[in-house]
Design a protein around this motif. Structure first.
Motif, mmCIF file in Angstrom:
data_model
loop_
_atom_site.group_PDB
_atom_site.id
_atom_site.type_symbol
_atom_site.label_atom_id
_atom_site.label_comp_id
_atom_site.label_asym_id
_atom_site.label_seq_id
_atom_site.Cartn_x
_atom_site.Cartn_y
_atom_site.Cartn_z
ATOM 1 N N MET A 1 0.848 -1.186 0.000
ATOM 2 C CA MET A 1 0.000 0.000 0.000
ATOM 3 C C MET A 1 0.888 1.243 0.000
ATOM 4 O O MET A 1 1.820 1.343 0.796
ATOM 5 C CB MET A 1 -0.876 -0.013 1.257
ATOM 6 N N ASN A 2 0.608 2.174 -0.867
ATOM 7 C CA ASN A 2 1.439 3.369 -0.967
ATOM 8 C C ASN A 2 1.155 4.319 0.194
ATOM 9 O O ASN A 2 0.002 4.631 0.473
ATOM 10 C CB ASN A 2 1.150 4.071 -2.301
ATOM 11 N N LEU A 3 2.175 4.754 0.878
ATOM 12 C CA LEU A 3 1.973 5.645 2.023
ATOM 13 C C LEU A 3 2.020 7.094 1.554
ATOM 14 O O LEU A 3 3.007 7.517 0.952
ATOM 15 C CB LEU A 3 3.054 5.412 3.078
ATOM 16 N N PRO A 4 0.964 7.848 1.817
ATOM 17 C CA PRO A 4 0.939 9.243 1.353
ATOM 18 C C PRO A 4 1.958 10.105 2.092
ATOM 19 O O PRO A 4 2.193 9.919 3.284
ATOM 20 C CB PRO A 4 -0.486 9.692 1.679
ATOM 21 N N GLY A 5 2.557 11.013 1.370
ATOM 22 C CA GLY A 5 3.377 12.047 2.002
ATOM 23 C C GLY A 5 4.652 11.563 2.636
ATOM 24 O O GLY A 5 5.121 12.125 3.605
ATOM 25 N N THR A 6 5.232 10.503 2.131
ATOM 26 C CA THR A 6 6.479 10.017 2.706
ATOM 27 C C THR A 6 7.560 11.103 2.615
ATOM 28 O O THR A 6 7.753 11.701 1.566
ATOM 29 C CB THR A 6 6.952 8.755 1.970
ATOM 30 N N GLY A 7 8.197 11.376 3.743
ATOM 31 C CA GLY A 7 9.306 12.322 3.759
ATOM 32 C C GLY A 7 8.881 13.773 3.740
ATOM 33 O O GLY A 7 9.706 14.660 3.651
ATOM 34 N N ASN A 8 7.591 14.032 3.853
ATOM 35 C CA ASN A 8 7.142 15.427 3.825
ATOM 36 C C ASN A 8 6.342 15.709 5.085
ATOM 37 O O ASN A 8 5.217 15.253 5.223
ATOM 38 C CB ASN A 8 6.295 15.646 2.558
ATOM 39 N N ALA A 9 6.957 16.459 6.009
ATOM 40 C CA ALA A 9 6.342 16.662 7.329
ATOM 41 C C ALA A 9 5.016 17.412 7.239
ATOM 42 O O ALA A 9 4.153 17.255 8.075
ATOM 43 C CB ALA A 9 7.303 17.418 8.235
ATOM 44 N N SER A 10 4.862 18.224 6.203
ATOM 45 C CA SER A 10 3.636 19.004 6.098
ATOM 46 C C SER A 10 2.611 18.312 5.196
ATOM 47 O O SER A 10 1.752 18.937 4.617
ATOM 48 C CB SER A 10 3.946 20.395 5.554
ATOM 49 N N SER A 11 2.769 16.993 5.062
ATOM 50 C CA SER A 11 1.912 16.246 4.135
ATOM 51 C C SER A 11 0.482 16.148 4.644
ATOM 52 O O SER A 11 -0.364 15.594 3.969
ATOM 53 C CB SER A 11 2.483 14.850 3.923
ATOM 54 N N GLY A 12 0.232 16.639 5.850
ATOM 55 C CA GLY A 12 -1.138 16.647 6.334
ATOM 56 C C GLY A 12 -1.563 15.358 6.998
ATOM 57 O O GLY A 12 -2.746 15.072 7.088
ATOM 58 N N ASN A 13 -0.604 14.572 7.493
ATOM 59 C CA ASN A 13 -0.985 13.397 8.269
ATOM 60 C C ASN A 13 -1.183 13.791 9.731
ATOM 61 O O ASN A 13 -0.472 14.627 10.266
ATOM 62 C CB ASN A 13 0.087 12.311 8.176
ATOM 63 N N ALA A 14 -2.179 13.144 10.372
ATOM 64 C CA ALA A 14 -2.362 13.364 11.800
ATOM 65 C C ALA A 14 -1.232 12.665 12.550
ATOM 66 O O ALA A 14 -0.644 13.213 13.477
ATOM 67 C CB ALA A 14 -3.709 12.804 12.240
ATOM 68 N N LEU A 15 -0.945 11.458 12.106
ATOM 69 C CA LEU A 15 0.064 10.659 12.785
ATOM 70 C C LEU A 15 0.932 9.997 11.741
ATOM 71 O O LEU A 15 0.441 9.468 10.748
ATOM 72 C CB LEU A 15 -0.631 9.592 13.638
ATOM 73 N N GLU A 16 2.228 10.060 11.981
ATOM 74 C CA GLU A 16 3.165 9.465 11.033
ATOM 75 C C GLU A 16 4.251 8.752 11.819
ATOM 76 O O GLU A 16 4.919 9.363 12.653
ATOM 77 C CB GLU A 16 3.765 10.594 10.206
ATOM 78 N N LEU A 17 4.408 7.474 11.579
ATOM 79 C CA LEU A 17 5.501 6.708 12.175
ATOM 80 C C LEU A 17 6.445 6.314 11.056
ATOM 81 O O LEU A 17 6.003 5.893 9.998
ATOM 82 C CB LEU A 17 4.981 5.435 12.854
ATOM 83 N N ARG A 18 7.744 6.476 11.314
ATOM 84 C CA ARG A 18 8.754 6.123 10.309
ATOM 85 C C ARG A 18 9.783 5.201 10.940
ATOM 86 O O ARG A 18 10.545 5.625 11.807
ATOM 87 C CB ARG A 18 9.474 7.396 9.804
ATOM 88 N N GLY A 19 9.777 3.940 10.515
ATOM 89 C CA GLY A 19 10.822 3.005 10.949
ATOM 90 C C GLY A 19 10.896 2.797 12.445
ATOM 91 O O GLY A 19 11.986 2.686 13.011
ATOM 92 N N ILE A 20 9.719 2.729 13.104
ATOM 93 C CA ILE A 20 9.730 2.588 14.567
ATOM 94 C C ILE A 20 10.117 1.168 14.981
ATOM 95 O O ILE A 20 9.503 0.187 14.562
ATOM 96 C CB ILE A 20 8.338 2.932 15.166
ATOM 97 N N THR A 21 11.160 1.104 15.786
ATOM 98 C CA THR A 21 11.631 -0.162 16.356
ATOM 99 C C THR A 21 11.710 0.015 17.866
ATOM 100 O O THR A 21 12.120 1.073 18.345
ATOM 101 C CB THR A 21 13.028 -0.523 15.805
ATOM 102 N N LYS A 22 11.268 -0.993 18.620
ATOM 103 C CA LYS A 22 11.406 -0.950 20.070
ATOM 104 C C LYS A 22 12.007 -2.260 20.556
ATOM 105 O O LYS A 22 11.428 -3.325 20.383
ATOM 106 C CB LYS A 22 10.040 -0.711 20.741
ATOM 107 N N MET A 23 13.206 -2.126 21.135
ATOM 108 C CA MET A 23 13.919 -3.297 21.664
ATOM 109 C C MET A 23 13.685 -3.407 23.169
ATOM 110 O O MET A 23 13.694 -2.402 23.884
ATOM 111 C CB MET A 23 15.427 -3.160 21.430
ATOM 112 N N PHE A 24 13.479 -4.625 23.638
ATOM 113 C CA PHE A 24 13.552 -4.912 25.074
ATOM 114 C C PHE A 24 14.696 -5.898 25.222
ATOM 115 O O PHE A 24 14.544 -7.083 24.909
ATOM 116 C CB PHE A 24 12.239 -5.500 25.589
ATOM 117 N N GLY A 25 15.860 -5.398 25.628
ATOM 118 C CA GLY A 25 17.058 -6.234 25.617
ATOM 119 C C GLY A 25 17.372 -6.606 24.175
ATOM 120 O O GLY A 25 17.466 -5.747 23.305
#
Length: 260
Positions: free
Chosen positions: A1-25
């Protein structure tokens, strides 16, 4: 699925996550999650236990700081902001663990939540009945179908009504975006139907993400679905596409979903 506004902070998204990784150990609870939600969009995040849904929520709210990646809220980088700074900008969440004052009435709970997010925080002066916050609280109580019970103590409410009240608290102070954490958990079929009505009749400008084990509730309130599996995004699409997708059905129905 194509993500709208990639790389453009003013693309008008309410929420944008980019490459979120969370390590526990050494364990990655979520890996390289990229996700965009538009203002007013209603998104369901589905997946079995351990898929990473709750960790994802905690990174959005600031309860966890991601190990890598970027979180933007209405174009602003909030990746390292504490939860209260995100709340100030209009982000809310419900918790599965009850955050209610059981010794106070329904109305007092909602009124205090409205005070808490308005400027003059918890003033002990008795409000005038025409106070704008009292009116806001009345409207929220009505929006979650609790008007008939507004003067009852929260501790006396049925479990399902307490969950409805949690929705009202998350809507206090005119949020721009809400995260609903399994709001249908423990509800009867009738209460689930009521919850669907409440969530589908929220003001159109309020976008939300709903994490839900009950796929039926999720698909009825969301326009779009992000399916997670083993800490990654497995599939995204419109609710009707996801519902009829054979891989999703296999994962969901074959993945021990029924016991929950």
């Amino acid at each position: 699925m194509n993500l709208p506004g990639t790389g453009n902070a003013s693309s008008g998204n309410a929420l944008e996550l980019r490459g979120i990784t969370k390590m526990f150990g050494a364990l990655a609870a979520i890996s390289d999650v990229t996700l965009s939600v538009k203002p007013g969009e209603r998104r369901a995040v589905l997946g079995s236990n351990g898929a990473g849904k709750t960790t994802l929520f905690n990174c959005i709210t600031g309860d966890f700081l991601p190990s890598a990646g970027l979180v933007r809220f209405f174009g602003e980088d909030v990746t390292v902001f504490p939860p209260h700074e995100r709340i100030r900008r209009g982000l809310r969440r419900t918790y599965q663990i009850s955050s209610l004052f059981t010794g106070l009435s329904v109305m007092d709970n909602v009124y205090l939540a409205c005070c808490g997010v308005s400027r003059n925080r918890f003033s002990l002066v008795r409000p005038r009945p025409d106070d704008a916050l009292v009116q806001a609280a009345e409207m929220l109580v009505e929006a979650v179908h609790l008007t008939a019970d507004k003067d009852r103590l929260v501790g006396e409410l049925a479990y399902g009504q307490q969950r409805q009240l949690e929705v009202a608290l998350a809507l206090s102070g005119a949020p721009r975006f809400v995260l609903f954490d399994e709001p249908a958990a423990g509800l009867s079929p009738t209460e689930r139907a009521d919850l669907v009505t409440i969530l589908t009749s929220l003001p159109a400008h309020i976008g939300f993400i709903i994490i839900e084990h009950d796929m039926d509730v999720a698909l009825r309130v969301a326009d779009s679905v992000t399916m997670m599996h083993n800490g990654r995004i497995f599939k995204e699409g419109r609710s009707d596409e996801i519902e009829s997708d054979p891989e999703v059905q296999e994962l969901y129905l074959g993945g021990g979903h029924a016991h929950h």
